[in-house]
Design a protein around this motif. Structure first.
Motif, short mmCIF file in Angstrom:
data_model
loop_
_atom_site.label_atom_id
_atom_site.label_comp_id
_atom_site.label_asym_id
_atom_site.label_seq_id
_atom_site.Cartn_x
_atom_site.Cartn_y
_atom_site.Cartn_z
N ASP A 167 37.77 32.83 35.00
CA ASP A 167 37.31 34.10 35.57
C ASP A 167 36.69 33.91 36.96
OD1 ASP A 167 38.13 35.34 33.29
OD2 ASP A 167 36.14 35.58 32.43
N ASN A 168 35.91 32.85 37.14
CA ASN A 168 35.30 32.61 38.43
C ASN A 168 36.34 32.39 39.52
OD1 ASN A 168 32.74 32.88 37.39
ND2 ASN A 168 31.95 31.00 38.31
N ASP A 169 37.46 31.73 39.15
CA ASP A 169 38.52 31.51 40.13
C ASP A 169 39.14 32.83 40.57
OD1 ASP A 169 38.21 28.75 40.13
OD2 ASP A 169 39.65 28.47 38.50
N LEU A 209 39.40 37.22 44.73
CA LEU A 209 39.14 38.59 45.18
C LEU A 209 38.19 38.60 46.37
CD1 LEU A 209 38.73 40.36 41.72
CD2 LEU A 209 40.73 40.42 43.24
N CYS A 210 37.19 37.74 46.35
CA CYS A 210 36.25 37.66 47.47
C CYS A 210 36.96 37.23 48.74
CB CYS A 210 35.12 36.69 47.14
SG CYS A 210 33.76 36.72 48.34
N GLN A 211 37.90 36.28 48.63
CA GLN A 211 38.66 35.83 49.79
C GLN A 211 39.44 36.99 50.41
OE1 GLN A 211 39.16 32.03 50.79
NE2 GLN A 211 37.10 32.46 50.08
N LEU A 212 40.02 37.83 49.56
CA LEU A 212 40.76 38.99 50.04
C LEU A 212 39.83 40.02 50.67
CD1 LEU A 212 43.27 39.57 47.10
CD2 LEU A 212 43.49 38.04 49.06
N ASP A 213 38.67 40.20 50.07
CA ASP A 213 37.72 41.18 50.60
C ASP A 213 37.19 40.76 51.97
OD1 ASP A 213 37.89 43.07 48.65
OD2 ASP A 213 36.06 42.52 47.60
N TYR A 214 37.15 39.45 52.23
CA TYR A 214 36.78 39.00 53.57
C TYR A 214 37.72 39.60 54.62
CZ TYR A 214 33.53 35.33 51.92
OH TYR A 214 32.48 34.65 51.37
N LEU A 215 39.01 39.64 54.31
CA LEU A 215 40.00 40.19 55.24
C LEU A 215 39.69 41.64 55.55
CD1 LEU A 215 42.69 40.28 56.81
CD2 LEU A 215 43.84 40.65 54.59
N ILE A 259 29.98 40.47 44.95
CA ILE A 259 30.83 39.42 44.38
C ILE A 259 30.18 38.06 44.54
CG2 ILE A 259 33.03 38.20 44.62
CD1 ILE A 259 34.34 40.83 45.33
N ARG A 260 29.63 37.79 45.71
CA ARG A 260 28.99 36.50 45.95
C ARG A 260 27.79 36.30 45.00
NH1 ARG A 260 29.75 33.81 50.94
NH2 ARG A 260 27.52 33.31 50.98
N ALA A 261 27.07 37.39 44.72
CA ALA A 261 25.95 37.29 43.78
C ALA A 261 26.44 37.00 42.37
CB ALA A 261 25.14 38.58 43.80
N GLN A 262 27.58 37.59 42.00
CA GLN A 262 28.14 37.33 40.68
C GLN A 262 28.60 35.88 40.54
OE1 GLN A 262 28.27 39.64 38.02
NE2 GLN A 262 26.95 40.74 39.44
N LEU A 263 29.12 35.32 41.60
CA LEU A 263 29.60 33.95 41.56
C LEU A 263 28.45 32.94 41.56
CD1 LEU A 263 32.58 34.22 44.06
CD2 LEU A 263 32.75 33.62 41.64
N GLY A 304 45.63 43.77 39.08
CA GLY A 304 46.13 42.55 38.48
C GLY A 304 45.02 41.68 37.94
N ALA A 305 43.91 41.61 38.66
CA ALA A 305 42.80 40.73 38.27
C ALA A 305 42.17 41.17 36.95
CB ALA A 305 41.75 40.70 39.37
N ILE A 306 41.99 42.47 36.77
CA ILE A 306 41.29 42.92 35.56
C ILE A 306 42.12 42.71 34.30
CG2 ILE A 306 39.87 44.56 36.84
CD1 ILE A 306 41.60 46.81 35.74
N THR A 307 43.42 42.42 34.46
CA THR A 307 44.23 42.13 33.28
C THR A 307 44.03 40.71 32.77
OG1 THR A 307 46.18 41.34 34.49
CG2 THR A 307 45.99 43.72 34.11
#
Length: 324
Positions: A57-59, A64-70, A131-135, A197-200
């Motif tokens: 899950d963390n991966d 998702l965080c990497q994509l949100d940076y964009l 997201i960073r706080a969750q990680l 896709g991620a939530i699946t």
């Protein structure tokens, strides 16, 4: 093979927005009434590989965080002239913080676009922070290198050229309100499918709830962008047709299944209907696997680990696109 070798070049399909509508209608007709049944619904679910189901899950959250940076860097530069706060970019000590290059502030002329863009920027910063706080400090990965430039060899330029929307061989998303919205359309629509896709595949209920909430935020953002392009397209038709052509390129990048939709209206039962919501026949939005998401952002239909908007790839376990 170069990293962008598989980027689809403009052709008859991308040059004709009507063909996009015809393909979408064929897709709907082929699914038929069964699409709304339980069996049909399962057929519409995102295709994930066996390995994807075992990703931690963390991966997924790092991905998702990497994509949100964009998205965060694009909107931040466009609205303020500066990127995300350095405090949001650092991660594990083994990572190198990548720079977001080539972006600049947009001189907006429409106050509605200005206000929407500012709101979305605020939301994206909050999403990344959350997201960073969750990680946690041990799980956060640094921002990767991000290409937001305007040259013919930039990600925006390559995508616009493949779509046939910029004959000069470059595309400047910071030059006007309309161009900014097209740039946002290139990024945000794909983000929505990434979160679906991620939530699946996320099993932890806390992380699932967090991802679902951010998915809803991104869906609102994408809808605003699509609605603005549609509305402005009433007087500037090229905005609608350009969005359609970008959608066609995305469909070519992620395989043979018709997952993407433009925004031009279609005739349904004799009535002209907009396409602000790119919904499947059962009314849901389709998702993409991590590999297909990276096909879109790497601008490559092959299996590669970098390219397009992410010139050095992503930080984290999930890095490779899918061979289509």
């Amino acid at each position: 093979m170069t990293d962008d070798q598989q980027l689809i070049e403009p052709g008859a399909e991308t040059a004709n927005p009507d063909s996009r509508n015809e393909r979408r209608e064929f897709f709907k007709a082929a699914l038929g009434a069964a699409a709304v049944t339980a069996a049909g619904a399962s057929a519409l679910a995102i295709a994930t590989s066996a390995s994807a189901a075992t990703i931690a899950d963390n991966d997924i959250f790092v991905f998702l965080c990497q994509l949100d940076y964009l998205a965060g860097e694009y909107f931040s530069f466009a609205t303020t002239g500066t990127g995300l706060s350095p405090a949001l970019l650092t991660g594990q000590t083994a990572d190198t913080v990548g720079a977001a290059t080539g972006a600049r502030r947009v001189t907006f002329t429409d106050p509605v676009v200005t206000e929407y863009a500012a709101e979305i920027t605020r939301d994206l910063v909050a999403n990344i922070t959350y997201i960073r706080a969750q990680l946690g400090t041990d799980g956060v990965r640094s921002q990767p290198a991000i290409d937001l430039g305007t040259s013919a060899t930039s990600a925006f330029g390559k995508l616009a050229t493949a779509a046939g929307i910029d004959t000069a061989g470059a595309f400047d998303p910071y030059a006007s309100d309309g161009n900014f919205l097209l740039g946002a359309f290139m990024i945000e629509d794909v983000l929505v499918t990434a979160y679906i896709g991620a939530i699946t595949v996320i099993s932890d209920k806390t992380l699932l709830a967090a991802a679902s909430g951010i998915l809803a935020t991104h869906a609102h953002h994408a809808a605003v962008i699509r609605a603005l392009l549609y509305a402005k397209g009433a007087t500037t038709p090229s905005l609608r047709t350009s969005a359609d052509k970008i959608s066609n390129v995305r469909d070519n990048l992620d395989g043979t299944t018709d997952l993407d939709q433009g925004i031009s209206p279609t005739t349904v039962s004799g009535n002209l209907v907009s396409n602000v919501v790119p919904a499947a026949p059962n009314g849901s939005i389709l998702g993409r696997s991590t590999g297909n998401v990276l096909n879109e952002y790497y601008l490559n239909s092959a299996s590669v680990s970098l390219g397009g908007f992410f010139t050095a790839g992503l930080n984290g376990t999930i890095k490779a696109s899918t061979a289509n």
